[in-house]
Structure formats: structure tokens, C-alpha cells
Write a protein that holds these residues in place. Structure first.
Motif, PDB file in Angstrom:
ATOM      1  N   VAL A  18       0.852  -1.200   0.000  1.00  0.00           N
ATOM      2  CA  VAL A  18       0.000   0.000   0.000  1.00  0.00           C
ATOM      3  C   VAL A  18       0.886   1.247   0.000  1.00  0.00           C
ATOM      4  CG1 VAL A  18      -1.636   1.344   1.398  1.00  0.00           C
ATOM      5  CG2 VAL A  18      -1.972  -1.120   1.083  1.00  0.00           C
ATOM      6  N   PHE A  19       1.962   1.202   0.782  1.00  0.00           N
ATOM      7  CA  PHE A  19       2.909   2.320   0.832  1.00  0.00           C
ATOM      8  C   PHE A  19       3.516   2.572  -0.552  1.00  0.00           C
ATOM      9  CE2 PHE A  19       7.284   3.873   1.322  1.00  0.00           C
ATOM     10  CZ  PHE A  19       7.067   5.038   2.042  1.00  0.00           C
ATOM     11  N   LEU A  20       3.907   1.477  -1.235  1.00  0.00           N
ATOM     12  CA  LEU A  20       4.515   1.608  -2.572  1.00  0.00           C
ATOM     13  C   LEU A  20       3.538   2.264  -3.547  1.00  0.00           C
ATOM     14  CD1 LEU A  20       6.679   0.966  -4.767  1.00  0.00           C
ATOM     15  CD2 LEU A  20       5.616  -1.270  -5.012  1.00  0.00           C
ATOM     16  N   VAL A  21       2.281   1.800  -3.529  1.00  0.00           N
ATOM     17  CA  VAL A  21       1.267   2.364  -4.435  1.00  0.00           C
ATOM     18  C   VAL A  21       1.061   3.849  -4.120  1.00  0.00           C
ATOM     19  CG1 VAL A  21      -1.170   2.267  -5.093  1.00  0.00           C
ATOM     20  CG2 VAL A  21       0.132   0.149  -4.803  1.00  0.00           C
ATOM     21  N   ALA A  25       1.711   7.013  -6.611  1.00  0.00           N
ATOM     22  CA  ALA A  25       0.632   7.979  -6.864  1.00  0.00           C
ATOM     23  C   ALA A  25       1.095   9.401  -6.533  1.00  0.00           C
ATOM     24  CB  ALA A  25      -0.593   7.615  -6.029  1.00  0.00           C
ATOM     25  N   LEU A  26       1.842   9.517  -5.448  1.00  0.00           N
ATOM     26  CA  LEU A  26       2.357  10.829  -5.027  1.00  0.00           C
ATOM     27  C   LEU A  26       3.353  11.376  -6.054  1.00  0.00           C
ATOM     28  CD1 LEU A  26       1.903  12.490  -2.409  1.00  0.00           C
ATOM     29  CD2 LEU A  26       4.054  11.551  -1.567  1.00  0.00           C
ATOM     30  N   ASP A  28       3.468  10.565  -9.156  1.00  0.00           N
ATOM     31  CA  ASP A  28       2.710  10.865 -10.371  1.00  0.00           C
ATOM     32  C   ASP A  28       2.104  12.261 -10.265  1.00  0.00           C
ATOM     33  OD1 ASP A  28       1.478  10.284 -12.883  1.00  0.00           O
ATOM     34  OD2 ASP A  28      -0.405   9.988 -11.799  1.00  0.00           O
ATOM     35  N   GLN A  29       1.543  12.557  -9.091  1.00  0.00           N
ATOM     36  CA  GLN A  29       0.947  13.876  -8.857  1.00  0.00           C
ATOM     37  C   GLN A  29       2.023  14.961  -8.934  1.00  0.00           C
ATOM     38  OE1 GLN A  29      -2.362  14.289  -8.722  1.00  0.00           O
ATOM     39  NE2 GLN A  29      -1.761  16.411  -8.936  1.00  0.00           N
ATOM     40  N   PHE A  30       3.189  14.652  -8.370  1.00  0.00           N
ATOM     41  CA  PHE A  30       4.341  15.567  -8.392  1.00  0.00           C
ATOM     42  C   PHE A  30       4.730  15.882  -9.837  1.00  0.00           C
ATOM     43  CE2 PHE A  30       8.955  16.176  -8.539  1.00  0.00           C
ATOM     44  CZ  PHE A  30       9.197  17.072  -7.512  1.00  0.00           C
ATOM     45  N   THR A  31       4.794  14.810 -10.666  1.00  0.00           N
ATOM     46  CA  THR A  31       5.168  14.987 -12.076  1.00  0.00           C
ATOM     47  C   THR A  31       4.144  15.865 -12.793  1.00  0.00           C
ATOM     48  OG1 THR A  31       6.147  12.789 -12.043  1.00  0.00           O
ATOM     49  CG2 THR A  31       5.764  13.744 -14.196  1.00  0.00           C
TER      50      THR A  31
ATOM     51  N   SER B 216      11.952  20.141 -17.521  1.00  0.00           N
ATOM     52  CA  SER B 216      11.502  18.735 -17.521  1.00  0.00           C
ATOM     53  C   SER B 216      12.387  17.855 -16.643  1.00  0.00           C
ATOM     54  CB  SER B 216      11.470  18.160 -18.940  1.00  0.00           C
ATOM     55  OG  SER B 216      10.617  18.920 -19.734  1.00  0.00           O
ATOM     56  N   ARG B 217      12.897  18.428 -15.549  1.00  0.00           N
ATOM     57  CA  ARG B 217      13.744  17.629 -14.651  1.00  0.00           C
ATOM     58  C   ARG B 217      12.926  16.953 -13.550  1.00  0.00           C
ATOM     59  NH1 ARG B 217      16.621  18.650 -18.408  1.00  0.00           N
ATOM     60  NH2 ARG B 217      18.838  19.160 -18.345  1.00  0.00           N
ATOM     61  N   LEU B 218      11.660  17.362 -13.380  1.00  0.00           N
ATOM     62  CA  LEU B 218      10.859  16.818 -12.268  1.00  0.00           C
ATOM     63  C   LEU B 218       9.893  15.761 -12.798  1.00  0.00           C
ATOM     64  CD1 LEU B 218      10.168  20.130 -10.319  1.00  0.00           C
ATOM     65  CD2 LEU B 218      12.074  18.544 -10.097  1.00  0.00           C
ATOM     66  N   ASN B 219      10.464  14.646 -13.283  1.00  0.00           N
ATOM     67  CA  ASN B 219       9.638  13.623 -13.926  1.00  0.00           C
ATOM     68  C   ASN B 219       9.821  12.258 -13.274  1.00  0.00           C
ATOM     69  OD1 ASN B 219      12.278  13.453 -14.654  1.00  0.00           O
ATOM     70  ND2 ASN B 219      11.934  13.061 -16.808  1.00  0.00           N
ATOM     71  N   PRO B 220       9.525  12.145 -11.961  1.00  0.00           N
ATOM     72  CA  PRO B 220       9.778  10.845 -11.325  1.00  0.00           C
ATOM     73  C   PRO B 220       8.843   9.729 -11.790  1.00  0.00           C
ATOM     74  CG  PRO B 220       8.712  12.310  -9.780  1.00  0.00           C
ATOM     75  CD  PRO B 220       9.026  13.129 -10.983  1.00  0.00           C
TER      76      PRO B 220
END
Lengths: 36, 561
Positions: A18-21, A25-26, A28-31, B216-220
Motif C-alpha cells: 500500500v505504501f509503494l502504491v 501515486a504521489l 505521479d501527482q508531483f510529475t 523537464s527535470r521533475l519527472n519521477p
């Protein structure tokens, strides 16, 4: 031997998944928020 | 390096070594020397596992990678938590309950001696050839940046490592790793704080994030799957999981960390700690690289960070033109970054978008100039690697006195923890899987303790000597790593057979390994899939062939666990 804070090892493993998911997700939101 | 830096660096590294030696007093049995008498608590093993995985080059090049390519490298670790769970649930109880010293010893109990001999020979060959690299790689970078003679750097670090690994065995190594990871964590926090604090006074943290995003460096996270590119979610989750399974479940340099646990649950907890902490830590390191990128948007960096390569390029007549193009691109990019910051001040979204577009265009020009300079420096001989020099240039040129010493201590500490783990595991496999198994099986405990100490000293000296030649053997080391990646998947496959398929016995497993290797060579020869997937092919190949052979091979099953 039981793990600390969890009733069974299975529940601790589930918590790690659950932590990994949540981390993915976090990230992804950051990106989506900052990467252009 | 100022006097205060030397003081901090020497004190920090002396602290690492002395604490390790202090904790290892009285380990005067073979079990104490190689397995810490199985007394280790989870937190010591957890940090030792992480220290063993994080080499000096990981530390230096991960930040550089983020600088040139963004944070998507973090996805490489997405499969690690799943691998940790599988190793904790399946491998840990089997290894610990069987009381083995090495993972390969377990294979003989489960299969037969030929499988154990093959696998331990592959381990000795692969790790043995690579053991000098952990010492030589950071010294090459430090030579270019600080001008230190690189023979001496590798030699001094090597002698320090030999001193505490031979004297204190795995107990000294584990506790030295523990302190080293604490120093590395402090170093990382200092580096990020410094990168943000050194930005121009009118650039806030939010502005810095906006500029890094514009580049485009913040693409984890990258969802698009591409089998030839290992940095996307799917390659990380699947390919990364198989690689981490092989590394943590079958590679003695990691397995030996958690064989020292005082119980199954302590060993499991150490792996699960790694499962939870590793990805955030890599994110943090990569974010430092992104912030260093923003720092160098406002502060002009050299065309190439690798001084040696830059000196070569400058001597060419074409360089003046490249330098001119680079200067113009840098000025355009800096102006665009300033526009982004100003647009954010006045909440002008339209102006910010235009700033981002101009920033991207200037970045493209700048990358082009850097590429041409690197091409000029290479002069037709391979490629110039600039990534490893970025972070250390930032640290040594811009950080205040004392902090440079702290970060160099973290980098040397990382080199020490990796090479000490490799030397220690090579010695263990040499004594347990080779010497005791094939040469002298009736010695007393004291005899094998002495043998282990001599084997540790041998591999330590061997590491120091090969480190002297490692930079000249670049292509050989690459070839060894290539071969190593061929065997990793097969290694994982044979352990999967051992754990999950009790009907498969020795000969079928042995033939399965050989067949699996053929499958990997075929993948390498006839397809263009990324290395990461070789582990998947090898593992699946060995398991399916092992099962197939078990239907046809008649086995003598005497004495098998």
C-alpha cells in the motif's frame, strides 16, 4: 514471531505494498504538477 | 579542501572505523567473524544493507543523472519493495533455519555439489573482477576535481578497509556501515539545503521548483512502456523487481548482511525497512540534482564539468566557436529563468508559459554546445562521461568550509562500505564454499577463523591492486559487468527452483541453469531488449527448463534436504 505493530507478517507485507502504491501515486501527482 | 574540511573528513571517517572496531571486540570464532554470532538487531542490518547498495558512484552519479536527465531514474527502484517482501517471506526463513554461512551452501543441501560449485565459482569470478572498481571509481573523479593523485586515494581507502575488515569481521563492517549511513544522510540534507540556500536572493524555493519543472527535470513517473528504456514505471516494477530479487536474494554480498540477524523477524524487518526507505531516499538524492541544476541556471557552470576532458577540448581550434554558442545559450536560458520567476511574482500565467518555452529552446542550444564540446574532447576515442563530475564540482566549489569535508567523508564512506562488503563476502565464499568444501573439511573452528582472516586479507590486497589498474581496464570491467548480468537471472532461477519446486532435484536444476544461460545469450545476440530484462528471461528460462528436465532425469536423491 509476530512483527511489531501488525498482527501477522501478511498484514505488514500488505502495508508495504500500500505504501509503494501511495508513493507512486504521489510521484505521479508531483510529475503532473511541476513537470512541463 | 581547507584545513577545517580535512579535520571534518578525517574525524568522520575515523569515527566510522573506530566505532566498527569497538563493536567487534571478542568475535573470535568463525561464526562470530562471518555471521556476528547471529546477534544483529534489525536497524544495524537495515542500514548496512542500504550502505552496501549505495556506492560512491551511486552518490555522485545519481545527482548528476538528475541534472542532465531529470528524476525518472527513481523508477528503477519501484520493484524493490516487492522484491524485499518476497526475499523476507521466502528466502530469509529458509536461509536462517538451515544455518548456512552462504546462500550457495544452501544450494548443495537442496540440490547437489555441482550446482553449488558452479554458482559460487561464478560469484567469485564476477565479484572478484569488480571488487577494485568500488575503490577506483571515486578516486578517478576526485583526481579530476581536486587534483589528488588517484593511486594514493584508492590505496589509502583500501588500506583502511583492509584494517577493519580483517580485524573485526562482519560485526565491524555492519556497525561501520551504520555510522556511514548516518553521515551520508546528514550529508544529503546539507547538500540539498546548500543548493537551495545558494540560489539568488530573489529566487524562492517555489521558483526553483518551477524552473526545474520548465527543464523537464521533475519527472519521477513516466507511464509509457518502452522495453529498451529502463526508466519507466513498468520496467522499474517488473525488470527492477527481478534485478533486486537476484541482488538481495542470491548475491552473497547482500545475503550475508541479513544472515547475521538474531532472529527471522529481525532479518525480515531489516529488509522491509529498506523497502520503505529506499525509494524516498533516491527521490531525495535526485531532487538534490534537480536543485543543483537550478543553481547552475543562475551561476555559470563550465562547458564540461570534467576538467581533464575540458582541458583537452580547449586546445582544439574549434572550441572558441563552441564556447561562444554556449555563452549565448546560457545567457538566454538565465534570462528565460528570470522571466519565469518574475511572471510567478505577478501571477502572469501567460508570461510564465512563454518563459518556459524560451527556457526549453535555450536549454536545447546549451545541450547541443555541451555535446559538441564532449565530442571534441573525446577526439574519436569513445565518449566523455560528464555526469559523475557535476555534483562534486558543486560541492567543492560552492559549499562552505567544513561541509566539503563532510560530503567527501560521505563519498569515501560509501566506497568503504561497498568494498568491505565485497571483500568480506568473497572471503566467506572462498573459505566456506571452496576451501572447507573441497580442500580441508576436517579442520577445527580456530583453523577456519584463521583461514577467513587470511582470505579477507587476500581479497583486500587483491582489491587494492586491481583498483590501480581498473581505470585502464575500463572495457574489461564493462565486459565483466555484461557477463555478470547474463548470470544474475540464471542465479535467481536456480534459487526459485530451490524454494518453490521441491520436485526438481540436483541434475535437473544444473541442466536448467545451463539451458537458462543459453536463453540469455540468445536474447543478447538476437534482440535489442534492455539489460534489465535479461534477469527475467534467465529466471523464467531456468525455472521452466528445470521443471522440464525433472520429468526426464532420473535422480539419486540420497542426502538431499
Amino acid at each position: 514471531e509476530r512483527p511489531p505493530f501488525f498482527k501477522t507478517w501478511g498484514r505488514l507485507y500488505t502495508a508495504v505494498i500500500v505504501f509503494l502504491v501511495a508513493v507512486i501515486a504521489l510521484f505521479d501527482q508531483f510529475t503532473r504538477s511541476f513537470n512541463r | 579542501m581547507r584545513p577545517l574540511d580535512w579535520l571534518v573528513m578525517v574525524c568522520a571517517l575515523a569515527g566510522v572505523v573506530l566505532y566498527g572496531l569497538y563493536r567487534s571486540r571478542g568475535s573470535n570464532t568463525t561464526s562470530g567473524y562471518l555471521l556476528a554470532n547471529k546477534t544483529m538487531p534489525w536497524y544495524a542490518m537495515a542500514l548496512s544493507i542500504m550502505a552496501t547498495q549505495a556506492s560512491a558512484i551511486t552518490f555522485i552519479s545519481t545527482t548528476g543523472q538528475s541534472y542532465v536527465d531529470g528524476m525518472r531514474f527513481v523508477q528503477f527502484y519501484f520493484g524493490l519493495p516487492v522484491a524485499m517482501i518476497l526475499v523476507a517471506a521466502v528466502a530469509v526463513p529458509r536461509f536462517l533455519n538451515s544455518g548456512v554461512y552462504t546462500a550457495y551452501e544452501y544450494l548443495e543441501r537442496r540440490f547437489d555439489s555441482k550446482t553449488r560449485t558452479l554458482v559460487s565459482a561464478v560469484f567469485l569470478a564476477q565479484r572478484g573482477l569488480g571488487v577494485g572498481v568500488a575503490l577506483s571509481a571515486p578516486s578517478v573523479v576526485l583526481t579530476a576535481i581536486l587534483g589528488w593523485p588517484d593511486q594514493w586515494t584508492a590505496l589509502i581507502v583500501g588500506i583502511v578497509v583492509i584494517a577493519y575488515t580483517v580485524t573485526g569481521g562482519i560485526t565491524a563492517i555492519t556497525w561501520a556501515d551504520f555510522i556511514q549511513m548516518l553521515i551520508m544522510s546528514i550529508g544529503l540534507i546539507v547538500a540539498l539545503t546548500a543548493a537551495i540556500a545558494l540560489l539568488p536572493s530573489d529566487v524562492s524555493f517555489g521558483d526553483a521548483v518551477a524552473v526545474a519543472g520548465a527543464a523537464s527535470r521533475l519527472n519521477p513517473v513516466v507511464w509509457k512502456f518502452d522495453p529498451s528504456d529502463r526508466y519507466n514505471v513498468w520496467s522499474g516494477l517488473i525488470g527492477g523487481m527481478f534485478l533486486m530479487l537476484a541482488y538481495f536474494g542470491c548475491d552473497q554480498s547482500q545475503v550475508q548482511r541479513y544472515l547475521t540477524g538474531k532472529s527471522i523477524s529481525q532479518s525480515r524487518l531489516s529488509l522491509l525497512f529498506n523497502a520503505v526507505v529506499k525509494i524516498p531516499m533516491q527521490f531525495f538524492i535526485l531532487f538534490i540534482g534537480a536543485m543543483v541544476f537550478v543553481f547552475f541556471t543562475f551561476e555559470k557552470p563550465p562547458v564540461l564539468f570534467n576538467n581533464v576532458a575540458l582541458t583537452r577540448a580547449v586546445q582544439k581550434p574549434e572550441f572558441a566557436q563552441i564556447q561562444g554558442a554556449y555563452d549565448r545559450a546560457f545567457d538566454h536560458r538565465k534570462a528565460a529563468a528570470q522571466d519565469i520567476v518574475n511572471a510567478r511574482r505577478s501571477s502572469d500565467a501567460e508570461a510564465e508559459t512563454q518563459g518556459v518555452q524560451r527556457f526549453k529552446a535555450a536549454q536545447k542550444e546549451l545541450d547541443g554546445a555541451r555535446k559538441e564540446a564532449a565530442h571534441l574532447a573525446a577526439d574519436g576515442n569513445g565518449t566523455v562521461i560528464d555526469t559523475n563530475y557535476i555534483f562534486l564540482t558543486f560541492v567543492t566549489k560552492y559549499l562552505p568550509a567544513g561541509l566539503v569535508g563532510l560530503l567527501l567523508a560521505a563519498i569515501f564512506g560509501a566506497a568503504m562500505s561497498v568494498s568491505s562488503a565485497e571483500i568480506n563476502s568473497l572471503a566467506t565464499v572462498s573459505v566456506i564454499d571452496v576451501y572447507k568444501r573441497h580442500w580441508k573439511s576436517n579442520g577445527d573452528d580456530h583453523h577456519y577463523l584463521r583461514a577467513s582472516q587470511w582470505a579477507t586479507a587476500f581479497w583486500g590486497v587483491y582489491a587494492v591492486i586491481t583498483a590501480q589498474f581498473a581505470k585502464n581496464l575500463g572495457s574489461l570491467v564493462e565486459a565483466v559487468n555484461l557477463l555478470g548480468s547474463f548470470f544474475y537471472g540464471g542465479l535467481l532461477g536456480v534459487f526459485a527452483l530451490a524454494f518453490f519446486f521441491p520436485r526438481v532435484k540436483g541434475t535437473a536444476a544444473f541442466l536448467g541453469v545451463l539451458g537458462g544461460e543459453v536463453a540469455i545469450f540468445a536474447t543478447w545476440k538476437f534482440t535489442s531488449v534492455a539489460f534489465l530484462w535479461y534477469n527475467v528471461v534467465g529466471c523464467v528460462g531456468v525455472v521452466s527448463l528445470g521443471l522440464l528436465f525433472s520429468l526426464f532425469v532420473k535422480e539419486d536423491t540420497k542426502g538431499q534436504a
